[in-house]
Structure formats: C-alpha cells, structure tokens
Design a protein around this motif. Structure first.
Motif: not given
Length: 308
Positions: A58-77
C-alpha cells in the motif's frame, strides 16, 4: 511349435535418459518430504513478495511523503482516517507494518544472497587452491580459516561494522568476510577426496593447466556439499543481518530491515502495541525455518547416509 524370438537390443528413448538425469532424481527425492516442499513454497512466496514490493504494498514505509502521523499506532485491522485498512497495524510513525515487513524481507534477501555468492566464490578459490597445491600454501590458508572460525561470527561482524560504519554495503562486506571460511573448509575437504581419484591423475598426465584441472574437472565434483552449506548459511546470514540491525550497527534507520522493525517495536511492547515488534519477528522466524527445512532435505538427498 515353439518360436524363439531373437533378443534385439532396444534403443534407449531420449525421454527415458532425461527422466534418469541427476536433476530429476534429485527433484523426485526432494518432493518426498512434505515439510521441505512446504518450506520451498513459503520461501518462493516470500521471495516473490520481496521482488514485487514496490508494486503490491500500500505504501513505501520509508518515503516520508507517504506517511501520516495521524495514522500512527493503529491496531491490526483498524481503518485510518482516509479509509485505508491496515491489516497488520501501523507503528507510531504511521508506517504500514505489512509494507514495512515486505520491504524488510527485500533487504534481508538481497544482503544474504549477495554476501552468499561472493563468499562462495572466495571460498571456492581458497579451498581448491589449498587442496590442489597442498604443502605450505595449504597450511597458510587453513590456519587463516581456523583462526577465523575460532571466533563467533557475530563478534567478527560487530568489530568490522564498528570500523566500517553502518550501511547495506558495509553489512554485505562484513558477512562476506564472516562466511567465506565455511565454504573454504567445505571445498577443501571435498577436493582432497577428489584429487586422489584416477581422473585427476589422467588430467595431469594430459598436461592440462592447473586452472583447467581445478575449475573444469575438480570444481563440479565439489558442488553438492556447497549447496547444502549455502542453503544453511543463507538462513544464518539473514539472522545475522537482523541481529546486527537490531543492535544498531547494521542497516541504517533510513532503510527497511526486520531487525530494525523489531528493535523499534521493543519499546512499545509494554504499552500494548505488540504488533510493531511481534509481526516482524514472526516473518523473520518463518523465513529462516523455511530455508532450514529446504537445507535439511537437500542434505539428506545429496548424502543418503545421513537419512534417518
């Protein structure tokens, strides 16, 4: 009246010869072990996922442009604010754990494969040179091998990376230096047995060059043990790379690595965010176990005396 048919030698069909080839015999013996077949299937699936990582995650986890800090710490599912469902959850930085694991497997396989091939090449040259020429050359090479094997591999790798610094290329170089001695000893042991056989004496009588005798006649008969050792060592290389990254001296934090993912999630275990560390650990264990299952079966097939 009795009719006696003359015995006529039947021609051998090419397909029968192909069916009795060493490769087919090896394949038939290998698939008799269901665990080995399962290990091979899992390893091929992991390798395919690693190769196709940029297109299937779904994303490149090491591309900062694709990350959103609001999605941090979400549980599985759990679904994010944008509606995307993260099946393995996210870490506190908002990285999709599934994508991070697939990218981490990619780095692990690349590091292990490149270091394996280079270490095998060095080990083949060193081992065959020691066995073929013998004497003082053999003593010098094998004393170096014995000296290196007397120290733990992790200790040598830590010292090398402390001197070289962090980086994927540095980890590959450290693993090459750590592993070549295993292959040198294996090749030398096989080559010493082969050198005493008649075909080697015939090659010398024909005045063939040393290089041709070593790489055209001697090397093919030393390959089977290398296959077994290489299969086991690639699993060890993956585990060693993960250990070095976990300790903070391997792959830099800007690159994906299963060891780094486990290290990053270690601090969050007590807070209940187990998935940050547990899922990368499971992926690492499954990969190593799958490779070891293949290696054990290859050892039994190539050396029937080891079969139970």
């Amino acid at each position: 009246m009795t009719i006696v048919a003359d015995s006529v030698e039947q021609p051998v069909h090419p397909k029968r010869v192909a069916q009795d080839s060493p490769v087919r015999r090896f394949a038939r013996a290998f698939i008799e072990d269901r665990l080995a077949v399962a290990g091979l299937a899992i390893f091929l699936l992991i390798a395919l996922l690693a190769i196709l990582a940029p297109w299937i995650t779904p994303q490149n986890p090491y591309d900062l442009a694709q990350l959103d800090i609001m999605d941090g710490g979400l549980a599985p599912g759990e679904a994010s604010f944008s509606g995307m469902t993260y099946w393995l959850g996210t870490d506190p930085q908002g990285r999709d754990m599934l994508s991070a694991i697939v990218y981490g497997l990619r780095i692990s396989l690349v590091v292990a494969t490149v270091s394996l091939l280079c270490a095998i090449a060095i080990g083949i040259v060193a081992g065959m040179t020691a066995a073929y020429f013998g004497g003082r050359i053999d003593s010098i090479i094998m004393r170096i091998v014995d000296l290196q094997l007397s120290f733990p591999a992790i200790l040598i790798a830590l010292i090398l990376l402390a001197l070289l610094g962090r980086g994927v290329d540095k980890v590959i170089l450290a693993l090459i230096i750590v592993q070549w001695a295993y292959y040198a000893r294996t090749v030398r042991a096989s080559a010493i047995v082969e050198i005493r056989k008649d075909y080697m004496d015939a090659a010398r009588c024909l005045a063939l060059s040393h290089r041709r005798i070593m790489f055209r006649h001697l090397l093919p008969n030393c390959v089977p043990p290398l296959i077994v050792v290489g299969t086991v060592q690639i699993a060890q290389a993956i585990a060693l790379e993960a250990t070095l990254s976990f300790l903070g001296v391997g792959v830099p934090i800007t690159e994906p690595s299963l060891g780094l993912l486990i290290a990053n999630g270690y601090d969050y275990l007590l807070s209940g965010r187990y998935w940050v560390s547990v899922f990368p650990g499971i992926a690492l264990v499954v990969t190593i176990v799958a490779i070891n299952l293949m290696g054990d079966r290859m050892r039994d097939v190539l050396n029937p005396r080891l079969q139970k």
